[in-house]
Design a protein around this motif. Sequence first.
Motif, short mmCIF file in Angstrom:
data_model
loop_
_atom_site.label_atom_id
_atom_site.label_comp_id
_atom_site.label_asym_id
_atom_site.label_seq_id
_atom_site.Cartn_x
_atom_site.Cartn_y
_atom_site.Cartn_z
N ALA A 17 0.87 -1.18 0.00
CA ALA A 17 0.00 0.00 0.00
C ALA A 17 0.90 1.23 0.00
O ALA A 17 2.11 1.15 0.29
N GLU A 18 0.33 2.36 -0.32
CA GLU A 18 1.11 3.59 -0.38
C GLU A 18 1.74 3.89 0.98
O GLU A 18 1.08 3.88 2.01
N ARG A 19 3.06 4.09 0.95
CA ARG A 19 3.86 4.46 2.12
C ARG A 19 3.93 3.34 3.17
O ARG A 19 4.35 3.58 4.30
N VAL A 20 3.55 2.14 2.78
CA VAL A 20 3.66 0.97 3.67
C VAL A 20 4.72 0.04 3.09
O VAL A 20 4.54 -0.51 1.99
N VAL A 57 4.90 3.49 7.51
CA VAL A 57 4.67 2.31 8.36
C VAL A 57 5.46 1.15 7.79
O VAL A 57 5.56 0.99 6.57
N ALA A 58 6.02 0.33 8.67
CA ALA A 58 6.72 -0.88 8.25
C ALA A 58 5.94 -2.10 8.74
O ALA A 58 5.33 -2.08 9.81
N MET A 59 5.97 -3.15 7.93
CA MET A 59 5.39 -4.43 8.32
C MET A 59 6.49 -5.47 8.28
O MET A 59 7.44 -5.36 7.50
N ILE A 60 6.37 -6.52 9.11
CA ILE A 60 7.31 -7.63 9.04
C ILE A 60 6.56 -8.93 9.13
O ILE A 60 5.63 -9.10 9.93
N LYS A 105 9.09 5.05 13.02
CA LYS A 105 7.94 4.64 12.22
C LYS A 105 7.20 3.50 12.92
O LYS A 105 7.83 2.59 13.47
N PRO A 106 5.88 3.50 12.92
CA PRO A 106 5.14 2.37 13.49
C PRO A 106 5.48 1.08 12.76
O PRO A 106 5.67 1.07 11.54
N ILE A 107 5.54 -0.01 13.51
CA ILE A 107 5.85 -1.33 12.97
C ILE A 107 4.70 -2.27 13.28
O ILE A 107 4.21 -2.31 14.41
N VAL A 108 4.26 -3.02 12.28
CA VAL A 108 3.20 -4.01 12.44
C VAL A 108 3.78 -5.37 12.09
O VAL A 108 4.42 -5.53 11.05
N VAL A 202 -4.37 -2.75 9.37
CA VAL A 202 -3.84 -1.95 10.48
C VAL A 202 -2.76 -1.00 9.98
O VAL A 202 -2.72 0.19 10.34
N ALA A 203 -1.86 -1.50 9.12
CA ALA A 203 -0.77 -0.68 8.61
C ALA A 203 -1.30 0.50 7.79
O ALA A 203 -0.79 1.63 7.91
N VAL A 204 -2.30 0.25 6.97
CA VAL A 204 -2.88 1.33 6.16
C VAL A 204 -3.51 2.39 7.05
O VAL A 204 -3.36 3.60 6.82
#
Length: 269
Positions: A17-20, A57-60, A105-108, A202-204
């Motif tokens: 997603a944009e900026r994710v 936002v970052a996801m892992i 940055k928030p991390i999910v 959640v990240a979006v």
Amino acid sequence: MSERYASYEKLKFDWPAERVLRVTMENPGRMNAADAVMHGELVRVWRDIDADPDVSVAMIRGAGDAFSGGGDLDLVRDMTQDFTTLTRVWKEARDLVYNVVNCSKPIVSAMEGPAVGAGLVAGLLADVSIASRTARIIDGHTRLGVAAGDHAAIVWPLLCGLAKAKYYLLLCEPVSGEEAERIGLVSLCAEPEDLHDKALEVAVKLSKGSPSALRFTKYALNNWLRQAGPTFDTSLALEFMGFTGPDVQEGLASLHEKRRPDFDPDSPI
């Protein structure tokens, strides 16, 4: 993809997603266990994300059906035999925790299957941690023959209370995603088929929030973790001292047996 991430080998990147920015741990055939390369990349990626103006936002997550299979046994064995490797990994383990905590940055995280070792550090320290109902969260330190260190002493008691933390860290009992949510170890539990969609949702939502408001809320809340710094440093020192002791050889032999090609990958590791 930004040149910032071009040199990574065991971490893969995409933009769902944009900026994710989504980070995927990938070590095929080893349940995404952290070898020497991945361990180092998990340390520095949070600094790169923190400095990346394109990321909100970052996801892992882990590739395939596993989040993280723990430490690669070749790396663990090298740590028992080579002091230079041991001290390098000790510093990386410390920096991994602080880099996740200090990333603005928030991390999910989205955890499914086994979630152990260095990957679990990022999984549980993420600002919003989401586990599949069938995930198996395990802190495997005492099973290996070393003290529960890295993230364990700093975050488990804060998340689920001291009594539960002692039970799971001393016994290395697996925690399902459902139980992890019940005791407060993770933020949310999702059905396996919904896990990654929920994490992205959640990240979006986070990506559309005020960057400064999220950044400073995270900074303030993570002061609870920073205050545990002396406890964390002590636990980490006690953990790595164990790699020079006799118990770790027995633990390595046991883990090696469980990671044979014919071993059932659905069993707790």
